[in-house]
Design a protein around this motif. Structure first.
Motif, PDB file in Angstrom:
ATOM      1  N   THR A  97      46.659  20.291   8.765  1.00  0.00           N
ATOM      2  CA  THR A  97      46.842  19.099   7.943  1.00  0.00           C
ATOM      3  C   THR A  97      48.259  19.042   7.380  1.00  0.00           C
ATOM      4  O   THR A  97      48.876  17.966   7.327  1.00  0.00           O
ATOM      5  CB  THR A  97      45.824  19.071   6.789  1.00  0.00           C
ATOM      6  N   TYR A 156      50.491  17.920  10.121  1.00  0.00           N
ATOM      7  CA  TYR A 156      50.352  16.482  10.370  1.00  0.00           C
ATOM      8  C   TYR A 156      51.122  15.684   9.325  1.00  0.00           C
ATOM      9  O   TYR A 156      51.851  14.735   9.660  1.00  0.00           O
ATOM     10  CB  TYR A 156      48.879  16.087  10.349  1.00  0.00           C
ATOM     11  N   SER A 163      54.805  15.727   9.820  1.00  0.00           N
ATOM     12  CA  SER A 163      55.303  15.027  11.007  1.00  0.00           C
ATOM     13  C   SER A 163      55.830  13.642  10.663  1.00  0.00           C
ATOM     14  O   SER A 163      56.484  13.012  11.486  1.00  0.00           O
ATOM     15  CB  SER A 163      54.187  14.908  12.053  1.00  0.00           C
ATOM     16  N   TRP A 190      56.954  17.054  16.611  1.00  0.00           N
ATOM     17  CA  TRP A 190      55.532  16.986  16.296  1.00  0.00           C
ATOM     18  C   TRP A 190      54.847  15.916  17.136  1.00  0.00           C
ATOM     19  O   TRP A 190      55.462  14.941  17.545  1.00  0.00           O
ATOM     20  CB  TRP A 190      55.308  16.663  14.823  1.00  0.00           C
ATOM     21  N   PRO A 248      51.730  13.649  16.264  1.00  0.00           N
ATOM     22  CA  PRO A 248      50.740  13.333  15.217  1.00  0.00           C
ATOM     23  C   PRO A 248      49.319  13.241  15.741  1.00  0.00           C
ATOM     24  O   PRO A 248      48.388  13.710  15.079  1.00  0.00           O
ATOM     25  CB  PRO A 248      51.231  11.989  14.666  1.00  0.00           C
ATOM     26  N   GLU A 249      49.128  12.637  16.920  1.00  0.00           N
ATOM     27  CA  GLU A 249      47.772  12.481  17.434  1.00  0.00           C
ATOM     28  C   GLU A 249      47.116  13.836  17.676  1.00  0.00           C
ATOM     29  O   GLU A 249      45.952  14.063  17.339  1.00  0.00           O
ATOM     30  CB  GLU A 249      47.804  11.677  18.728  1.00  0.00           C
ATOM     31  N   LEU A 260      47.970  16.720  16.258  1.00  0.00           N
ATOM     32  CA  LEU A 260      47.769  17.416  14.987  1.00  0.00           C
ATOM     33  C   LEU A 260      46.566  16.862  14.236  1.00  0.00           C
ATOM     34  O   LEU A 260      45.860  17.609  13.558  1.00  0.00           O
ATOM     35  CB  LEU A 260      49.036  17.285  14.133  1.00  0.00           C
ATOM     36  N   LEU A 261      46.345  15.557  14.349  1.00  0.00           N
ATOM     37  CA  LEU A 261      45.195  14.960  13.684  1.00  0.00           C
ATOM     38  C   LEU A 261      43.891  15.508  14.246  1.00  0.00           C
ATOM     39  O   LEU A 261      42.927  15.749  13.515  1.00  0.00           O
ATOM     40  CB  LEU A 261      45.234  13.440  13.825  1.00  0.00           C
ATOM     41  N   ALA A 311      47.178   7.732  14.723  1.00  0.00           N
ATOM     42  CA  ALA A 311      47.650   8.892  13.966  1.00  0.00           C
ATOM     43  C   ALA A 311      49.120   8.773  13.584  1.00  0.00           C
ATOM     44  O   ALA A 311      49.555   9.390  12.609  1.00  0.00           O
ATOM     45  CB  ALA A 311      47.432  10.175  14.775  1.00  0.00           C
ATOM     46  N   ASN A 312      49.894   8.006  14.341  1.00  0.00           N
ATOM     47  CA  ASN A 312      51.322   7.892  14.057  1.00  0.00           C
ATOM     48  C   ASN A 312      51.666   6.761  13.092  1.00  0.00           C
ATOM     49  O   ASN A 312      52.830   6.503  12.833  1.00  0.00           O
ATOM     50  CB  ASN A 312      52.097   7.687  15.362  1.00  0.00           C
ATOM     51  N   ARG A 361      48.543   7.939   7.538  1.00  0.00           N
ATOM     52  CA  ARG A 361      49.146   9.015   6.759  1.00  0.00           C
ATOM     53  C   ARG A 361      48.849   8.846   5.272  1.00  0.00           C
ATOM     54  O   ARG A 361      48.541   9.814   4.563  1.00  0.00           O
ATOM     55  CB  ARG A 361      50.649   9.024   7.004  1.00  0.00           C
TER      56      ARG A 361
END
Length: 810
Positions: free
Chosen positions: A366, A369, A372, A437, A439-440, A442-443, A461-462, A467
């Motif tokens: 988390t 994420y 990022s 990073w 994001p997708e 990491l999510l 996610a981006n 966020r």
């Protein structure tokens, strides 16, 4: 929350194990002659089991009482030290605004103008006179003294009660205090259940179940989780310029619990029974008006006490955080799970240590994420502020090195300190230029551990909106401190203007969602994890649930909580409706596993997948989880297998199903064996099927047979198994809710709301022990792209950081 009239009123659920008499007012605990002690007549088993749990979690009597003692000392210190600073220090002398000339004999003439610390401290008589002349200080001291005496009495009562719990551990549970740290809560709970079978502690039940103990410990917390799940409590505020803001502090939560559960005028007449008048539908409007008046009075009381609470909050925060901020200014930029996040992400019937462990495992992904996301504008500002501050600081340090007398110049030390703090803070806003990073991805890694995510996060996610919503669950420590400082001011207005408007909905909620379980008392019906009454058809409950939209738990919390509880308590026998759900899930897993990769293949991919996940952990569960998460990416990229053949594309759901199915099959071939100690029968502690089933898995995971390491590894594998179930059920939910997104291709993202449901099929279906394999999570659709020279510029223009080489399409 609509259509509440259609829902059945308050109900009584008979215990399926024993037909016990109603009520609990005369509940006794019978202990034979050899064990007779102060616990042989327990009328409040809620407090009894809660103290047993806290005694274990807080490491025994000595640690608990030492903590209580120092809390008293801290309160006394804050009050006395603050009074001393306000009344007994001559600040004009301390700040050299007034000259001090030492003319007494014996003083060095060169030191006559030098200010010493005693010069700035007033004599005791003058200090006492100042305090006596200030009526406001005297009033505050009286208030503080009353509160301190109240805390002292409470500590004394805790000493007596927890001494009895200590005796219970030693004499009844056969656990010595020097061995307490070696026992998990699961083992302590098993001994409680075994002791009930042997000695009939509770005369109203022949046997205690794991769910009985959880219900008593978590009775009110389950209500809080349910009210957050149904968006009943007014914790989301719409503010000008700020938009949607979540505000839930310790003080506000305390007031909610005081009003609803155990304060004067609350809905419960004791610790385990809802007041009978709230169980009837006829006078709901009158009861809502009564509750509204209670809330109004509580809000006015908070408004009256606001100045005192605010002063205490400011002083306590100052003494607690000032030194930490001076030593580590970047600590304010660290993140923590918000109080709202802990309630939103909590399963029904999830103990504190289980929640903390799960969120702790989700902390790193988390944080990655959230990190990022960077603002190019803020980065430019931070770089320039750091440059200018660093330049001035460099000159000051150089002058100090050249001549230390520079330090005697007024405010030089202050300037050096402030500039150092500014540089540290600004550098936290400057991203590492070498870090990339996705994001997708990491999510999805985050989702594997926290289990809940709104559907609209999927594929987004981006985006900054996603966020911001994650930030409501995972807030800055500085935001946490600010909210706690503002809490005494904001809380009265939330109670008076927002919570009062919810009075009728609250009355309806407690009537509609409270059931009485014989031998346990009144509990939240959601805590029963009853698929028929509270299941959601899009979470594999179709055809098994009769719940309307009003009766359904949001985000699949019923299904996910059921899976989590069965994983954590593999010996628990769920009721019929839940057993049907678990069996149906097992059949679905077996079917989907036929098209999934083998467990050996996933293990062979573990080193590569761990690297792709940027995971520096070397534990077996984490490696296998990374393999399940990244396997769809490897297959979609056309990577060759060990036999130099291309691997057919597969989904994260099929990979998870393959691992779970292998556990089920191997358990049938290798029945689990138990171990016994003390009071426990040999069947209480089954070994995990993973250790008995697949030697490839066993050898790759651990070579240690020690008891402590085994317990830790059991916990890790159980958490990984929960993640596998969560990801799998999440995928099924997405297929049910959005079939057009998932047909013919593997899914690109995983909503957090879907992850909880996958946890529990193991225990009842034969897959289950407390140890399991790690989970698959969707990482997002990856496509091979050629590198372009202007890629970084495009990333900055889009307002996001460059992506890691692991996922170019994120």
């Amino acid at each position: 929350m609509a259509n509440f009239e259609a829902y059945q009123e308050y109900q009584r659920i008979e215990d399926f194990e024993e037909d016990s008499p109603p009520g609990e007012e005369d509940l006794l605990v019978h202990v034979p002659e050899g064990l007779k002690d102060s616990w042989h007549h327990i009328k409040n088993l809620d407090n009894f089991f809660t103290r047993i749990y806290h005694f274990h979690q807080k490491n025994g009597f000595a640690c608990m009482m030492l903590t209580e003692f120092f809390e008293l000392v801290q309160l006394l210190f804050v009050v006395t030290f603050t009074t001393f600073l306000v009344n007994c220090v001559e600040y004009d002398v301390l700040f050299a605004n007034r000259a001090v000339n030492h003319t007494e004999p014996g003083h060095n003439p060169l030191d006559r103008s030098k200010v010493t610390l005693p010069d700035a401290i007033l004599p005791s008589q003058q200090c006492t006179q100042r305090i006596q002349e200030n009526s406001w200080i005297i009033f505050l001291l009286i208030m503080a003294a009353i509160f301190w005496i109240y805390r002292l009495v409470k500590v004394f009562c805790n000493v007596l009660s927890y001494w009895e719990i200590r005796q219970f551990y030693i004499k009844a549970l056969k656990i010595r205090m020097d061995e307490l740290c070696n026992f998990t809560w699961q083992e302590v709970q098993d001994r409680l259940i075994s002791l009930q079978r042997e000695q009939q502690m509770c005369i109203h039940k022949k046997e205690l179940t794991e769910l009985d103990i959880y219900h008593r410990i978590l009775r009110f917390k389950n209500y809080m989780v349910a009210m957050i799940n149904k968006s009943l409590l007014p914790v989301q505020l719409q503010l000008p310029l700020l938009g949607n803001v979540v505000f839930l502090t310790q003080g506000l939560k305390y007031n909610f619990e005081l009003i609803l559960f155990w304060g004067p005028g609350s809905l419960f007449q004791n610790k385990w029974n809802l007041h009978p008048k709230y169980k009837r539908n006829g006078n709901r409007l009158e009861l809502a008006q009564q509750l509204s008046r209670v809330i109004l009075l509580m809000g006015l009381a908070n408004l009256l006490l606001c100045p005192f609470i605010l002063v205490w909050q400011v002083l306590y925060a100052f003494f607690s955080y000032t030194e930490v901020i001076r030593r580590e200014p970047g600590s304010l930029g660290a993140r923590r799970w918000s109080l709202y996040g802990r309630l939103y992400l909590r399963h029904f019937n999830e103990l504190d240590h289980e929640l903390h462990g799960r969120l702790g495992r989700g902390y790193k992904p988390t944080s990655k994420y959230m990190n990022s996301f960077t603002s190019p504008l803020l980065t430019v500002l931070a770089q320039n502020i750091a440059f200018f501050s660093g330049s001035v600081l460099a000159v000051l340090i150089a002058l100090t090195v050249y001549d230390e007398d520079v330090l005697t110049v007024q405010h030089i030390l202050t300037a050096i300190t402030v500039l150092g703090v500014v540089i540290t803070i600004t550098r936290s806003f400057i991203p590492d230029e070498h870090m990339v990073w996705c994001p997708e991805q990491l999510l999805q890694c985050m989702l594997a551990h926290i289990h809940y995510m709104p559907d609209h996060w999927r594929g987004n996610a981006n985006k900054s909106e996603t966020r911001d919503e994650v930030a409501q669950l995972f807030q800055y420590k500085a935001v946490f401190i600010l909210e706690e400082l503002l809490s005494p001011i904001v809380t009265p207005f939330i109670l008076i203007f927002l919570l009062r408007n919810k009075s009728l909905e609250i009355i309806d909620f407690f009537r509609n969602f409270t059931v009485e379980v014989v031998g346990v008392g009144d509990i939240c019906s959601f805590a029963q994890m009853d698929i028929r009454r509270h299941g959601n058809p899009t979470w594999m409950s179709e055809g098994q649930t009769e719940a309307s939209i009003y009766q359904q738990a949001e985000n699949g919390k019923t299904e996910l909580s059921l899976m989590h509880f069965t994983i954590k308590n593999p010996r628990w026998q769920p009721p019929q409706e839940s057993s049907v759900f678990i069996s149906h899930l097992k059949e679905k897993v077996q079917h989907d596993a036929q098209g999934g990769p083998s467990t050996q293949l996933l293990l062979s991919e573990a080193p590569l997948c761990t690297s792709l996940q940027s995971n520096d952990s070397a534990t077996g569960p984490d490696n296998l989880l990374a393999s399940v998460l990244a396997h769809p990416i490897l297959t979609a990229s056309g990577l060759q297998g060990r036999d130099h053949r291309f691997i057919l594309p597969s989904t994260a759901a099929s990979a998870a199903a393959s691992v779970l199915a292998s556990l089920s099959t191997s358990q049938l071939a290798h029945p689990s064996r138990g171990r016994s100690h003390g009071l426990l029968p040999s069947s209480v502690h089954p070994e995990s099927t993973m250790y008995r089933s697949d030697r490839t898995i066993i050898d790759s995971m651990t070579n240690s047979d020690s008891h402590i390491r085994s317990n830790a590894l059991h916990s890790e594998f159980a958490s990984a198994e929960m993640s596998l179930h969560a990801i799998y059920l999440h995928e099924l939910h997405q297929q049910s809710s959005h079939p057009q997104r998932t047909s013919g291709q593997w899914q690109s993202s995983v909503p957090m709301r879907d992850l909880h449901t996958s946890t529990g099929f193991q225990a009842h279906s034969g897959l289950g022990s407390s140890i399991s394999m790690p989970t698959p999570v969707h990482l997002g659709r990856w496509q091979e792209e050629e590198e372009e020279e202007n890629e970084d510029d495009q990333e900055i223009n889009n307002g996001s950081t460059p992506k890691q080489g692991t996922g170019s399409s994120c």
